[in-house]
Scaffold this active site. Structure first.
Site, PDB file in Angstrom:
ATOM      1  N   HIS A   1     -36.033 -21.412  66.749  1.00 21.44           N
ATOM      2  CA  HIS A   1     -35.339 -20.693  65.671  1.00 21.44           C
ATOM      3  C   HIS A   1     -36.058 -20.943  64.357  1.00 21.44           C
ATOM      4  O   HIS A   1     -36.658 -21.996  64.161  1.00 21.44           O
ATOM      5  CB  HIS A   1     -33.864 -21.105  65.567  1.00 21.44           C
ATOM      6  CG  HIS A   1     -33.653 -22.576  65.483  1.00 21.44           C
ATOM      7  ND1 HIS A   1     -33.700 -23.397  66.593  1.00 21.44           N
ATOM      8  CD2 HIS A   1     -33.419 -23.398  64.435  1.00 21.44           C
ATOM      9  CE1 HIS A   1     -33.487 -24.647  66.227  1.00 21.44           C
ATOM     10  NE2 HIS A   1     -33.329 -24.676  64.915  1.00 21.44           N
TER      11      HIS A   1
ATOM     12  N   HIS B   1     -35.363 -21.086  60.303  1.00 20.98           N
ATOM     13  CA  HIS B   1     -34.340 -21.148  59.254  1.00 20.98           C
ATOM     14  C   HIS B   1     -34.757 -20.272  58.073  1.00 20.98           C
ATOM     15  O   HIS B   1     -35.901 -20.345  57.613  1.00 20.98           O
ATOM     16  CB  HIS B   1     -34.205 -22.576  58.723  1.00 20.98           C
ATOM     17  CG  HIS B   1     -33.682 -23.570  59.706  1.00 20.98           C
ATOM     18  ND1 HIS B   1     -32.370 -23.954  59.732  1.00 20.98           N
ATOM     19  CD2 HIS B   1     -34.294 -24.278  60.694  1.00 20.98           C
ATOM     20  CE1 HIS B   1     -32.195 -24.866  60.683  1.00 20.98           C
ATOM     21  NE2 HIS B   1     -33.352 -25.074  61.288  1.00 20.98           N
TER      22      HIS B   1
HETATM   23  P1  AMP Z   1     -32.618 -27.555  63.900  1.00 19.03           P
HETATM   24  O1  AMP Z   1     -32.214 -28.900  63.357  1.00 19.03           O
HETATM   25  O2  AMP Z   1     -33.858 -27.011  63.250  1.00 19.03           O
HETATM   26  O3  AMP Z   1     -32.697 -27.562  65.417  1.00 19.03           O
HETATM   27  O4  AMP Z   1     -31.480 -26.569  63.452  1.00 19.03           O
HETATM   28  C1  AMP Z   1     -30.333 -26.329  64.184  1.00 19.03           C
HETATM   29  C2  AMP Z   1     -29.414 -25.565  63.265  1.00 19.03           C
HETATM   30  O5  AMP Z   1     -28.479 -24.865  64.053  1.00 19.03           O
HETATM   31  C3  AMP Z   1     -28.619 -26.440  62.288  1.00 19.03           C
HETATM   32  O6  AMP Z   1     -28.862 -25.979  60.966  1.00 19.03           O
HETATM   33  C4  AMP Z   1     -27.160 -26.206  62.715  1.00 19.03           C
HETATM   34  O7  AMP Z   1     -26.286 -26.175  61.617  1.00 19.03           O
HETATM   35  C5  AMP Z   1     -27.252 -24.872  63.399  1.00 19.03           C
HETATM   36  N1  AMP Z   1     -26.266 -24.616  64.438  1.00 19.03           N
HETATM   37  C6  AMP Z   1     -25.955 -25.406  65.505  1.00 19.03           C
HETATM   38  N2  AMP Z   1     -25.052 -24.811  66.296  1.00 19.03           N
HETATM   39  C7  AMP Z   1     -24.785 -23.610  65.724  1.00 19.03           C
HETATM   40  C8  AMP Z   1     -23.925 -22.530  66.064  1.00 19.03           C
HETATM   41  N3  AMP Z   1     -23.146 -22.562  67.150  1.00 19.03           N
HETATM   42  N4  AMP Z   1     -23.910 -21.444  65.250  1.00 19.03           N
HETATM   43  C9  AMP Z   1     -24.676 -21.401  64.144  1.00 19.03           C
HETATM   44  N5  AMP Z   1     -25.521 -22.389  63.771  1.00 19.03           N
HETATM   45  C10 AMP Z   1     -25.556 -23.481  64.543  1.00 19.03           C
END
Ligand code: AMP
Ligand code: ZN
Length: 137
Positions: free
Chosen positions: A101, A103
Site C-alpha cells: 500500500h 500512503h
Molecule cells: P503500514 O504501517 O505502512 O503497514 O500502514 C498500515 C496502515 O493501515 C496504518 O496507517 C493503519 O492505520 C492502516 N489500517 C490498518 N487497518 C486498516 C483498515 N481496516 N482500514 C483502513 N486503514 C487501516
C-alpha cells in the site's frame, strides 16, 4: 491473486467496507482508519503483493501515476499545504499490513505530525564505501 487471510485483500475487493475515495479495475483508494492527518488515504492494489519487491514493475508505474492523480485531487479538495507519499516495506521499516500500500498523507501548516528521520552524519569515506557497495566502482 488474493490472499485468504489478508485484510487489505478483503477491503480492496469490497468484502469489508471502507471509506473509498477512488476505485477502478485494479485499485481501491481508502481513507486510513488511523490517519496521520485529515484525509490520510491508502492506495491498495486489488491483487495481493506483500510489498514493493513483489509488486510488478507495470503496477509500480500505475501506483505512482495514481498517487499523483489522487494527490492533485486531494490538494485541491482538502486545501492542504503539502503532501507526503509514504510506502513502508518490512517490519524494520514500519510495515504493519503485509499487502502493498502507498500512503497519501496531506500536510497542513502546523499539523503537528512528524514524518521523517533523524539525520545522520557519515564521513566522506563512509559515503564512498556505501556508494561502492550499491553501485560498484
Ligand atoms: P503500514 O504501517 O505502512 O503497514 O500502514 C498500515 C496502515 O493501515 C496504518 O496507517 C493503519 O492505520 C492502516 N489500517 C490498518 N487497518 C486498516 C483498515 N481496516 N482500514 C483502513 N486503514 C487501516
Ligand atoms: Zn492482500
Amino acid at each position: 491473486m488474493v490472499k485468504d487471510d489478508c485484510i487489505f485483500c478483503k477491503i480492496a475487493a469490497g468484502e469489508i467496507p471502507s471509506k473509498t475515495i477512488y476505485e477502478d479495475e485494479k485499485y481501491r483508494v481508502i481513507l486510513d482508519l488511523g490517519p496521520a492527518t485529515r484525509g490520510h488515504a491508502l492506495i491498495l492494489p486489488k491483487n495481493h503483493y506483500a510489498n514493493l519487491f513483489e509488486l510488478p514493475e507495470e503496477d509500480a508505474k500505475e501506483v505512482i501515476c495514481l498517487a499523483k492523480k489522487m494527490a492533485t485531487i486531494m490538494k485541491d479538495k482538502l486545501g492542504c499545504d503539502g503532501f507526503n507519499l509514504v510506502q513502508n516495506n518490512g517490519e524494520a521499516a514500519g510495515q504493519t499490513v503485509f499487502h502493498f500500500h502507498m500512503h497519501l498523507i496531506p500536510r497542513y501548516e502546523n499539523d503537528g505530525q512528524e514524518i521523517g528521520w533523524k539525520p545522520g552524519s557519515p564521513s566522506q569515506d563512509e559515503l564512498e564505501e556505501i556508494k561502492k557497495q550499491i553501485a560498484g566502482e
